[in-house]
Design an enzyme around this catalytic site. Structure first.
Site, PDB file in Angstrom:
ATOM      1  N   ASP A  17      -2.040  -1.128  -4.261  1.00  0.00           N
ATOM      2  CA  ASP A  17      -0.449  -0.614  -4.476  1.00  0.00           C
ATOM      3  C   ASP A  17       0.204  -1.705  -4.302  1.00  0.00           C
ATOM      4  O   ASP A  17      -0.329  -3.105  -3.857  1.00  0.00           O
ATOM      5  CB  ASP A  17      -0.028   0.514  -3.594  1.00  0.00           C
ATOM      6  CG  ASP A  17       1.232   0.893  -3.602  1.00  0.00           C
ATOM      7  OD1 ASP A  17       1.831   0.967  -4.651  1.00  0.00           O
ATOM      8  OD2 ASP A  17       1.858   0.896  -2.441  1.00  0.00           O
ATOM      9  N   SER A  18       1.477  -1.870  -4.527  1.00  0.00           N
ATOM     10  CA  SER A  18       2.432  -3.026  -4.213  1.00  0.00           C
ATOM     11  C   SER A  18       2.703  -3.255  -2.555  1.00  0.00           C
ATOM     12  O   SER A  18       2.970  -4.264  -2.214  1.00  0.00           O
ATOM     13  CB  SER A  18       3.693  -2.850  -4.804  1.00  0.00           C
ATOM     14  OG  SER A  18       4.394  -1.396  -4.218  1.00  0.00           O
ATOM     15  N   TYR A  49       7.400  -3.577  -7.085  1.00  0.00           N
ATOM     16  CA  TYR A  49       7.050  -3.725  -8.346  1.00  0.00           C
ATOM     17  C   TYR A  49       7.998  -2.909  -9.318  1.00  0.00           C
ATOM     18  O   TYR A  49       8.165  -3.330 -10.485  1.00  0.00           O
ATOM     19  CB  TYR A  49       5.648  -2.932  -8.682  1.00  0.00           C
ATOM     20  CG  TYR A  49       4.481  -3.794  -8.109  1.00  0.00           C
ATOM     21  CD1 TYR A  49       4.566  -5.070  -7.524  1.00  0.00           C
ATOM     22  CD2 TYR A  49       3.191  -3.388  -8.425  1.00  0.00           C
ATOM     23  CE1 TYR A  49       3.553  -5.601  -7.341  1.00  0.00           C
ATOM     24  CE2 TYR A  49       2.072  -3.727  -8.164  1.00  0.00           C
ATOM     25  CZ  TYR A  49       2.184  -5.315  -7.665  1.00  0.00           C
ATOM     26  OH  TYR A  49       1.302  -6.023  -7.220  1.00  0.00           O
ATOM     27  N   GLY A  50       8.790  -1.870  -8.789  1.00  0.00           N
ATOM     28  CA  GLY A  50       9.494  -1.033  -9.636  1.00  0.00           C
ATOM     29  C   GLY A  50      10.556  -1.678 -10.349  1.00  0.00           C
ATOM     30  O   GLY A  50      10.464  -1.438 -11.702  1.00  0.00           O
ATOM     31  N   CYS A  80      -0.549   3.241  -7.672  1.00  0.00           N
ATOM     32  CA  CYS A  80       0.805   2.986  -7.534  1.00  0.00           C
ATOM     33  C   CYS A  80       1.301   3.369  -9.154  1.00  0.00           C
ATOM     34  O   CYS A  80       0.753   3.156 -10.248  1.00  0.00           O
ATOM     35  CB  CYS A  80       0.869   1.307  -7.684  1.00  0.00           C
ATOM     36  SG  CYS A  80       2.651   0.656  -7.889  1.00  0.00           S
ATOM     37  N   ASN A  81       2.342   4.137  -9.137  1.00  0.00           N
ATOM     38  CA  ASN A  81       2.751   4.817 -10.374  1.00  0.00           C
ATOM     39  C   ASN A  81       3.125   3.684 -11.147  1.00  0.00           C
ATOM     40  O   ASN A  81       2.952   3.631 -12.472  1.00  0.00           O
ATOM     41  CB  ASN A  81       4.115   5.815  -9.908  1.00  0.00           C
ATOM     42  CG  ASN A  81       3.351   7.069  -9.334  1.00  0.00           C
ATOM     43  OD1 ASN A  81       3.098   8.047  -9.953  1.00  0.00           O
ATOM     44  ND2 ASN A  81       3.179   6.899  -8.064  1.00  0.00           N
ATOM     45  N   GLU A 159       9.122   0.520   3.095  1.00  0.00           N
ATOM     46  CA  GLU A 159       8.379  -0.723   3.627  1.00  0.00           C
ATOM     47  C   GLU A 159       9.032  -1.414   4.754  1.00  0.00           C
ATOM     48  O   GLU A 159       8.572  -1.958   5.463  1.00  0.00           O
ATOM     49  CB  GLU A 159       8.578  -1.714   2.474  1.00  0.00           C
ATOM     50  CG  GLU A 159       7.404  -1.504   1.244  1.00  0.00           C
ATOM     51  CD  GLU A 159       6.086  -1.625   1.532  1.00  0.00           C
ATOM     52  OE1 GLU A 159       5.768  -2.687   2.529  1.00  0.00           O
ATOM     53  OE2 GLU A 159       5.226  -1.140   0.799  1.00  0.00           O
ATOM     54  N   CYS A 191       6.098   8.362  -6.884  1.00  0.00           N
ATOM     55  CA  CYS A 191       5.723   6.790  -6.402  1.00  0.00           C
ATOM     56  C   CYS A 191       4.999   7.159  -4.928  1.00  0.00           C
ATOM     57  O   CYS A 191       5.274   7.809  -4.111  1.00  0.00           O
ATOM     58  CB  CYS A 191       6.943   6.213  -6.005  1.00  0.00           C
ATOM     59  SG  CYS A 191       6.895   4.690  -5.034  1.00  0.00           S
ATOM     60  N   THR A 192       4.014   6.488  -4.844  1.00  0.00           N
ATOM     61  CA  THR A 192       3.114   6.635  -3.785  1.00  0.00           C
ATOM     62  C   THR A 192       3.737   6.300  -2.366  1.00  0.00           C
ATOM     63  O   THR A 192       3.218   6.680  -1.514  1.00  0.00           O
ATOM     64  CB  THR A 192       1.681   5.760  -4.048  1.00  0.00           C
ATOM     65  OG1 THR A 192       1.712   4.508  -3.873  1.00  0.00           O
ATOM     66  CG2 THR A 192       0.794   6.529  -5.009  1.00  0.00           C
ATOM     67  N   HIS A 193       4.784   5.744  -2.637  1.00  0.00           N
ATOM     68  CA  HIS A 193       5.370   5.426  -0.915  1.00  0.00           C
ATOM     69  C   HIS A 193       6.133   6.691  -0.703  1.00  0.00           C
ATOM     70  O   HIS A 193       6.325   6.819   0.386  1.00  0.00           O
ATOM     71  CB  HIS A 193       6.757   4.448  -1.290  1.00  0.00           C
ATOM     72  CG  HIS A 193       6.100   3.005  -1.333  1.00  0.00           C
ATOM     73  ND1 HIS A 193       5.129   2.359  -2.443  1.00  0.00           N
ATOM     74  CD2 HIS A 193       6.347   2.070  -0.427  1.00  0.00           C
ATOM     75  CE1 HIS A 193       5.022   1.060  -1.980  1.00  0.00           C
ATOM     76  NE2 HIS A 193       5.788   0.911  -0.878  1.00  0.00           N
TER      77      HIS A 193
END
Ligand code: DGL
Length: 272
Positions: A17-18, A49-50, A80-81, A159, A191-193
């Site tokens: 993932d980012s 990354y978005g 990560c989408n 983050e 979004c995996t976040h």
């Protein structure tokens, strides 16, 4: 490291993932596949990354996948989408081991969950602008109405460990208000976040709305692949060996990781 790591089923699962978002997928692997070793890479120095162009995200993801391959992995999970939307078929072409991404599993779960046929999708600017969710939902059900919202600030909130602040609540309310107005009964956390801020999203959307995270579905998909391909790690006493790598400074990653996974997380910095 024991020499069994050269035997296919004993190899690890590579997850990328980012940043910390893919830990939501790691947690589900711990739960559903507790005998599998995980090698995780969070590209914290280059997140988010978005907002980046798809070809740049593809290049970063491929660099990480090459690193994961040096760690003897039997499966790569693009947790990560944004990276999935930017080029899942492309990563698959480059590798001779299975590669799975996070978009399809979430779509399947959402289409099953909706009762009123109104699905909201939230994600990064890159994921939403790719139209990947709409395309995959339409493949399964053409009658569903889809309402997509890009929420670029949410990744930074997670983050930077700001989920519990009043600003986070205000920003989340603002992003989600169009979905409330449209009366969606299901929201895909694209979004995996975002599963790291489920409580906040739940508070804003209310109890009745289904919140779909791909994490559960993707671990199930990995289990199916391992079972089908004879890659499930045998349930014997050889200890699992989880490894976490980041491209930035490990400290915040370790703190969030430890809180979310409920066990100490030691991360090592790798600079490309
Ligand atoms: N967690 C990622 C995703 O699922 C990336 C977020 C970002 O770096 O912008 O899209």
């Amino acid at each position: 490291m024991n020499n069994e790591t050269n035997i296919e089923p004993y190899k690890a699962v590579g997850i990328l993932d980012s940043g910390v978002g893919g830990l939501t997928v790691v947690r589900e692997f711990f739960h559903q596949l507790p005998y599998e070793s995980i090698v995780y890479f969070g590209d914290t120095a280059r997140m988010p990354y978005g907002p980046r162009q798809h070809d740049e995200v593809r290049r970063f993801a491929l660099e990480i996948i090459e690193f994961l391959q040096t760690q003897e992995v039997k499966l790569v999970v693009v947790a990560c989408n944004s990276a999935t939307a930017a080029g899942l078929p492309y990563y698959r072409e480059q590798l001779d081991i299975p590669v799975i991404g996070v978009i399809e599993p979430g779509v399947r779960a959402a289409v099953e969950a909706t009762q009123n046929g109104r699905i909201g999708v939230i994600g990064t600017t890159g994921t939403i602008s790719s139209g990947a969710y709409e395309r995959d939902i339409r493949k399964l059900d053409t009658s569903v109405q889809i309402f997509s919202v890009a929420c670029p600030l949410l990744v930074l909130i997670v983050e930077n460990n700001l989920v519990k602040t009043p600003e986070a609540l205000r920003v989340t309310e603002e992003y989600l208000s169009p979905l409330k107005e449209e009366e969606v009964d299901t929201v895909i956390l694209g979004c995996t976040h975002y599963p790291l801020m489920t409580d906040l999203i739940r508070e804003v959307m209310g109890d009745k709305v289904n919140l779909i995270s791909s994490a559960e579905e993707i671990a199930r998909e990995a289990k199916e692949i391992f079972t089908f391909e004879g890659l499930l790690r045998p349930l014997n006493p050889v200890k699992v060996n989880h490894r976490f790598f980041v491209s930035g400074k490990p400290s915040i990653f370790e703190e969030i990781g430890q809180r979310f996974l409920g066990k100490p997380v030691k991360a090592y910095q790798v600079i490309f």
